[in-house]
Design a protein around this motif. Structure first.
Motif, PDB file in Angstrom:
ATOM      1  N   ASP A   1       0.842  -1.192   0.000  1.00 50.93           N
ATOM      2  CA  ASP A   1       0.000   0.000   0.000  1.00 50.93           C
ATOM      3  C   ASP A   1       0.883   1.251   0.000  1.00 50.93           C
ATOM      4  OD1 ASP A   1      -1.627   2.216   1.442  1.00 50.93           O
ATOM      5  OD2 ASP A   1      -3.131   0.689   0.992  1.00 50.93           O
ATOM      6  N   PRO A   2       0.492   2.311  -0.683  1.00 48.28           N
ATOM      7  CA  PRO A   2       1.293   3.542  -0.669  1.00 48.28           C
ATOM      8  C   PRO A   2       1.522   4.109   0.731  1.00 48.28           C
ATOM      9  CG  PRO A   2      -0.305   3.626  -2.447  1.00 48.28           C
ATOM     10  CD  PRO A   2      -0.638   2.412  -1.636  1.00 48.28           C
ATOM     11  N   ALA A   3       0.649   3.778   1.663  1.00 51.73           N
ATOM     12  CA  ALA A   3       0.808   4.270   3.035  1.00 51.73           C
ATOM     13  C   ALA A   3       1.484   3.241   3.933  1.00 51.73           C
ATOM     14  CB  ALA A   3      -0.551   4.663   3.618  1.00 51.73           C
ATOM     15  N   ASN A   4       2.123   2.232   3.341  1.00 51.35           N
ATOM     16  CA  ASN A   4       2.900   1.279   4.134  1.00 51.35           C
ATOM     17  C   ASN A   4       3.908   2.047   4.986  1.00 51.35           C
ATOM     18  OD1 ASN A   4       5.641  -0.162   4.333  1.00 51.35           O
ATOM     19  ND2 ASN A   4       4.227  -1.856   4.010  1.00 51.35           N
ATOM     20  N   MET A   5       3.961   1.737   6.266  1.00 54.87           N
ATOM     21  CA  MET A   5       4.764   2.542   7.194  1.00 54.87           C
ATOM     22  C   MET A   5       6.267   2.452   6.937  1.00 54.87           C
ATOM     23  SD  MET A   5       2.561   2.195  10.737  1.00 54.87           S
ATOM     24  CE  MET A   5       3.601   3.329  11.669  1.00 54.87           C
ATOM     25  N   THR A   6       6.737   1.336   6.357  1.00 49.82           N
ATOM     26  CA  THR A   6       8.160   1.244   6.030  1.00 49.82           C
ATOM     27  C   THR A   6       8.569   2.316   5.026  1.00 49.82           C
ATOM     28  OG1 THR A   6       8.343  -1.114   6.502  1.00 49.82           O
ATOM     29  CG2 THR A   6       9.928  -0.211   4.969  1.00 49.82           C
ATOM     30  N   LEU A   7       7.694   2.589   4.064  1.00 48.66           N
ATOM     31  CA  LEU A   7       8.010   3.576   3.026  1.00 48.66           C
ATOM     32  C   LEU A   7       8.164   4.979   3.602  1.00 48.66           C
ATOM     33  CD1 LEU A   7       5.537   2.396   0.229  1.00 48.66           C
ATOM     34  CD2 LEU A   7       7.946   1.785   0.522  1.00 48.66           C
ATOM     35  N   HIS A   8       7.567   5.223   4.753  1.00 49.27           N
ATOM     36  CA  HIS A   8       7.579   6.569   5.321  1.00 49.27           C
ATOM     37  C   HIS A   8       8.493   6.708   6.530  1.00 49.27           C
ATOM     38  CE1 HIS A   8       4.180   7.736   2.751  1.00 49.27           C
ATOM     39  NE2 HIS A   8       3.808   6.476   2.911  1.00 49.27           N
TER      40      HIS A   8
ATOM     41  N   ALA B   1       8.035  -3.290   8.034  1.00 49.18           N
ATOM     42  CA  ALA B   1       6.721  -3.017   8.609  1.00 49.18           C
ATOM     43  C   ALA B   1       5.683  -3.113   7.502  1.00 49.18           C
ATOM     44  CB  ALA B   1       6.703  -1.626   9.236  1.00 49.18           C
ATOM     45  N   THR B   2       4.508  -3.647   7.822  1.00 53.37           N
ATOM     46  CA  THR B   2       3.454  -3.771   6.810  1.00 53.37           C
ATOM     47  C   THR B   2       2.169  -3.047   7.204  1.00 53.37           C
ATOM     48  OG1 THR B   2       2.848  -5.920   7.770  1.00 53.37           O
ATOM     49  CG2 THR B   2       4.291  -5.925   5.832  1.00 53.37           C
ATOM     50  N   GLU B   3       2.156  -2.441   8.370  1.00 48.85           N
ATOM     51  CA  GLU B   3       0.953  -1.695   8.751  1.00 48.85           C
ATOM     52  C   GLU B   3       0.748  -0.524   7.802  1.00 48.85           C
ATOM     53  OE1 GLU B   3      -0.951   0.876  12.457  1.00 48.85           O
ATOM     54  OE2 GLU B   3       0.977  -0.110  12.714  1.00 48.85           O
ATOM     55  N   VAL B   4      -0.495  -0.219   7.505  1.00 47.01           N
ATOM     56  CA  VAL B   4      -0.851   0.900   6.642  1.00 47.01           C
ATOM     57  C   VAL B   4      -1.327   2.058   7.511  1.00 47.01           C
ATOM     58  CG1 VAL B   4      -2.414   1.702   4.832  1.00 47.01           C
ATOM     59  CG2 VAL B   4      -1.450  -0.617   4.731  1.00 47.01           C
ATOM     60  N   GLY B   5      -0.711   3.211   7.316  1.00 49.96           N
ATOM     61  CA  GLY B   5      -1.116   4.384   8.090  1.00 49.96           C
ATOM     62  C   GLY B   5       0.037   5.340   8.263  1.00 49.96           C
ATOM     63  N   LEU B   6      -0.281   6.581   8.505  1.00 47.82           N
ATOM     64  CA  LEU B   6       0.719   7.614   8.719  1.00 47.82           C
ATOM     65  C   LEU B   6       0.682   8.032  10.184  1.00 47.82           C
ATOM     66  CD1 LEU B   6       0.156   9.789   5.523  1.00 47.82           C
ATOM     67  CD2 LEU B   6       1.706   7.850   5.853  1.00 47.82           C
ATOM     68  N   GLY B   7       1.796   7.834  10.834  1.00 45.79           N
ATOM     69  CA  GLY B   7       1.911   8.150  12.256  1.00 45.79           C
ATOM     70  C   GLY B   7       3.262   7.663  12.726  1.00 45.79           C
ATOM     71  N   VAL B   8       4.047   8.540  13.340  1.00 49.74           N
ATOM     72  CA  VAL B   8       5.413   8.190  13.723  1.00 49.74           C
ATOM     73  C   VAL B   8       5.389   7.384  15.021  1.00 49.74           C
ATOM     74  CG1 VAL B   8       7.735   9.047  14.172  1.00 49.74           C
ATOM     75  CG2 VAL B   8       6.234  10.284  12.605  1.00 49.74           C
TER      76      VAL B   8
END
Length: 362
Positions: free
Chosen positions: A62-69, A149-156
């Protein structure tokens, strides 16, 4: 802790023997991958689950995968070799598994049990055993276990879902034309890591941080970059992807682990193997001034880098902003070559394994 059973779902259309052999004739490094991979999921409140061996395939993220961010990602690298009797063995997978746990702790990720790590590697190598090159050279099957990480979402914050994966790639000899020294650019203004940071974790961010300095090394005609400490910009630490060792008359010294260096498995193996061969070996502190002075007065006989990919790489030329010098006569040193030969002999099953490093597949 009991290990997670791995469900086998092998490919119905693996590469043909002819296609595989064509790849193994000239595999390079990290260019080709075997037919399968192992995946294991972790979910908060459930732990490790759904361990599977499946065909090698792309991941859907997913584009919001937490690893990507937020870069929660760690990895390892180890090799499987074919022995003289045709058996296949991994070199020190337990050491890689323990380091993987340390990296996970530092990156606020779940720790995979050592037994599960080894079982996952064993399952993949056993399934793709025909990808392990023949005995007789330095070729091997390189394993890349990693976790994201595979969770989807934006949050540090630490994610609550992760995926552990093992893939494998056949690797040819690092020096197919014979061992050759590398040139080193000493970066005196950029640092790889700081004490208290993530330098002792094997995470992609450390390697990303090294790319600019590596490019600067290339601009100065060098193949590798060496870093100094982040506080005084004086003490030699390591290369972008390898540890360093310094050879004096009968002693081998490697920079001590200060929290900003990666504890290399090859580094540790060589410190022990050097003692077997009659050398003193120790951790210590070597400044860039020590390096140059001891080379020029002859006290420092050889320098080499070490890591899983190359095993041992001799250092021939060193360049800094203030000058340059040749290490020894610019050729691979006798101690460097002796250690390299001895370690490879253990890894490939050509010599006795007195340390219990070789993990042979059942």
């Amino acid at each position: 802790m009991t290990t997670t059973p791995i469900e086998l779902k092998p490919s119905s259309s693996p590469l043909s023997a002819a296609e595989r052999e064509a790849i193994l004739a000239d595999p390079g490094f990290g260019r080709h991958f075997t037919d399968h991979m192992v995946t294991i999921k972790w979910t908060e409140g459930r732990g490790w689950h759904d361990a599977q061996l499946t065909p090698y395939a792309p991941l859907s993220i997913d584009p919001a995968n937490m690893t990507l961010h937020y870069a929660q990602e760690i990895f390892e690298g180890l090799k499987a070799y074919r022995g003289p009797d045709g058996s296949v063995a991994l070199f020190r997978p337990d050491a890689n598994a323990r380091r993987f746990q340390g990296s996970a702790r530092r990156m606020a990720m779940p720790e995979l049990p050592v037994e599960t790590f080894i079982d996952a590697c064993d399952a993949l190598v056993q399934q793709d055993i025909d990808w392990v090159p023949a005995h007789g050279g330095e070729s091997s099957l390189y394993l890349r276990p990693f976790m994201i990480a595979t969770e989807v979402g934006l949050g540090v914050r630490p994610a609550n879902e992760y995926l552990f994966i093992v893939i494998a790639s056949p690797a040819g000899a690092y020096f197919p034309g014979g061992v050759k020294p590398v040139s080193i650019w000493v970066s005196e203004d950029r640092v790889r890591a700081v004490p208290g940071g993530i330098g002792d974790a094997k995470t992609g961010g450390n390697y990303a941080a090294s790319l600019l300095a590596q490019a600067e090394a290339a601009e100065h005609g060098c193949e590798q970059v060496a870093y100094l400490d982040a506080v005084e910009h004086r003490w030699v630490e390591e290369l972008g992807g390898m540890n360093l060792c310094f050879v004096y008359e009968n002693k081998i010294v490697t920079p001590e682990l200060t929290g900003s260096l990666l504890a290399g498995v090859t580094r540790d193996s060589l410190l022990k193997l050097a003692r077997d061969l009659g050398y003193e070996s120790e951790e210590g502190r070597i400044s860039i001034d020590d390096w140059r002075r001891d080379t020029e007065n002859g006290a420092l006989r050889e320098v080499f880098a070490c890591g899983t990919a190359a095993v041992i790489t001799p250092v021939g030329m060193v360049k800094t902003a203030g000058g340059e010098w040749t290490q020894g006569d610019g050729q691979p040193g006798a101690v460097t070559l002796e250690l390299r030969k001895a370690l490879l002999a253990i890894q490939t099953g050509a010599a006795e394994d007195r340390h219990g490093w070789v993990h042979t597949l059942d």
